[in-house]
Design a protein around this motif. Sequence first.
Motif, mmCIF file in Angstrom:
data_model
loop_
_atom_site.group_PDB
_atom_site.id
_atom_site.type_symbol
_atom_site.label_atom_id
_atom_site.label_comp_id
_atom_site.label_asym_id
_atom_site.label_seq_id
_atom_site.Cartn_x
_atom_site.Cartn_y
_atom_site.Cartn_z
ATOM 1 N N SER A 99 -40.475 39.462 66.805
ATOM 2 C CA SER A 99 -39.384 39.798 65.895
ATOM 3 C C SER A 99 -38.800 40.688 65.792
ATOM 4 O O SER A 99 -38.040 40.724 63.966
ATOM 5 N N LEU A 100 -37.782 41.227 66.705
ATOM 6 C CA LEU A 100 -36.642 42.124 66.112
ATOM 7 C C LEU A 100 -35.397 40.789 66.353
ATOM 8 O O LEU A 100 -35.272 39.241 66.976
ATOM 9 N N THR A 101 -34.109 41.377 65.319
ATOM 10 C CA THR A 101 -33.307 40.253 65.563
ATOM 11 C C THR A 101 -32.513 40.710 66.887
ATOM 12 O O THR A 101 -32.976 41.090 67.544
ATOM 13 N N PRO A 102 -31.848 39.131 67.205
ATOM 14 C CA PRO A 102 -31.195 39.662 69.303
ATOM 15 C C PRO A 102 -30.854 40.816 69.671
ATOM 16 O O PRO A 102 -30.496 41.587 70.176
ATOM 17 N N GLU B 31 -33.495 47.591 73.879
ATOM 18 C CA GLU B 31 -32.607 46.613 73.081
ATOM 19 C C GLU B 31 -33.718 45.449 73.951
ATOM 20 O O GLU B 31 -33.552 45.471 75.356
ATOM 21 N N LYS B 32 -33.272 44.161 73.632
ATOM 22 C CA LYS B 32 -33.575 42.999 74.208
ATOM 23 C C LYS B 32 -32.274 43.082 75.084
ATOM 24 O O LYS B 32 -31.233 43.093 75.041
ATOM 25 N N LYS B 33 -33.213 42.155 76.440
ATOM 26 C CA LYS B 33 -32.527 41.599 77.719
ATOM 27 C C LYS B 33 -31.454 40.588 77.239
ATOM 28 O O LYS B 33 -32.287 39.441 76.697
ATOM 29 N N ILE C 86 -45.742 37.654 60.934
ATOM 30 C CA ILE C 86 -43.956 38.398 61.717
ATOM 31 C C ILE C 86 -43.964 37.009 61.631
ATOM 32 O O ILE C 86 -43.762 36.384 63.065
ATOM 33 N N LYS C 87 -42.122 36.619 60.687
ATOM 34 C CA LYS C 87 -41.382 35.444 61.448
ATOM 35 C C LYS C 87 -41.000 35.518 62.331
ATOM 36 O O LYS C 87 -40.396 37.275 62.498
ATOM 37 N N GLN C 88 -40.228 35.019 63.894
ATOM 38 C CA GLN C 88 -38.889 35.433 64.662
ATOM 39 C C GLN C 88 -37.723 36.466 63.851
ATOM 40 O O GLN C 88 -37.536 35.567 62.735
#
Length: 300
Positions: A187-190, A297-299, A157-159
């Motif tokens: 793999s997740l969007t920001p 969710e991303k930090k 999977i691309k970033q």
Amino acid sequence: MNHNIHYTLCPICNSTNIEPIFSAEDYTVSHALFPIWQCHQCKGRFTQDVPDFLNIGAYYQSENYISHSDTKKGIINVLYHWVRFVTLKRKRKFIEQIGGSINKTILDVGAGTGAFAHTMQQSGWQVSGVEADAGARNIAASKYNLHFHLPEYLNEIKQASFQMITLWHVLEHVHDLHGYMKVFNQSLTPNGKLVIAVPNYTSFDAAFYQQYWAAYDVPRHLYHFSPESMAALAAQHHFKIQQYRSMPFDSFYVALLSEQYKSGKTSLLKAGWVGIRSTFNMWQNAKNCSSVIYVLEKKN
């Protein structure tokens, strides 16, 4: 050669502060006993001496393993299908509520026979799925014309490819726990969301049934999460838990199975009482539910 994994460190947080709690039976396939250990650092539990990745497959080979077979045999599996019909709509609404409408890309990991992926596709989402079991993939292909990837796809999977990644009762099965979490972050969007639903051994029904609690499901369930241990896992991989959601039907379904394991019979009355007690606790706090949905969710 021994193909079982014996942990000397907690597989969730790597602490050495671990000890055995009790043993649970595999009621689905082998009827073998497997020890369940607890980590006093992250408050997670795990199944000790589990078969490794190459040898776990035999423990999924049962027509009663519903997420792979789609069977409607027996009252509990009939109830499962009815509940799934109801919960698929709830899941779709929930995902659309938290996922936004700009980038409707979703990866369902452990997609099973494709019911959830199909529901999201019908709602206009661009769906990808990962499923290790060939039988489940075949059902998804024939029933919904969905063609899922093998787990190796995760390494390709691309970033920032997906707005949403979902795992509905899947993470507890994954041998490469930390490898998967790393891939999910990349793999997740920001502003993407990682949705993980897993059983909660700190629920009322788990405490009531102890080693008979159906959601231990040894040896297929490698880890047994508490909200505290999920928070510890999330933090290690640069996620934070944004919200907790309950899965109210799970309290009743799991209690029905657990009662069958404990007493040898299906008691709707007894299981119903345990389910109600567990649901009452859940209304007070989603972290008390038999199964908890974690939205990560991303930090920044």
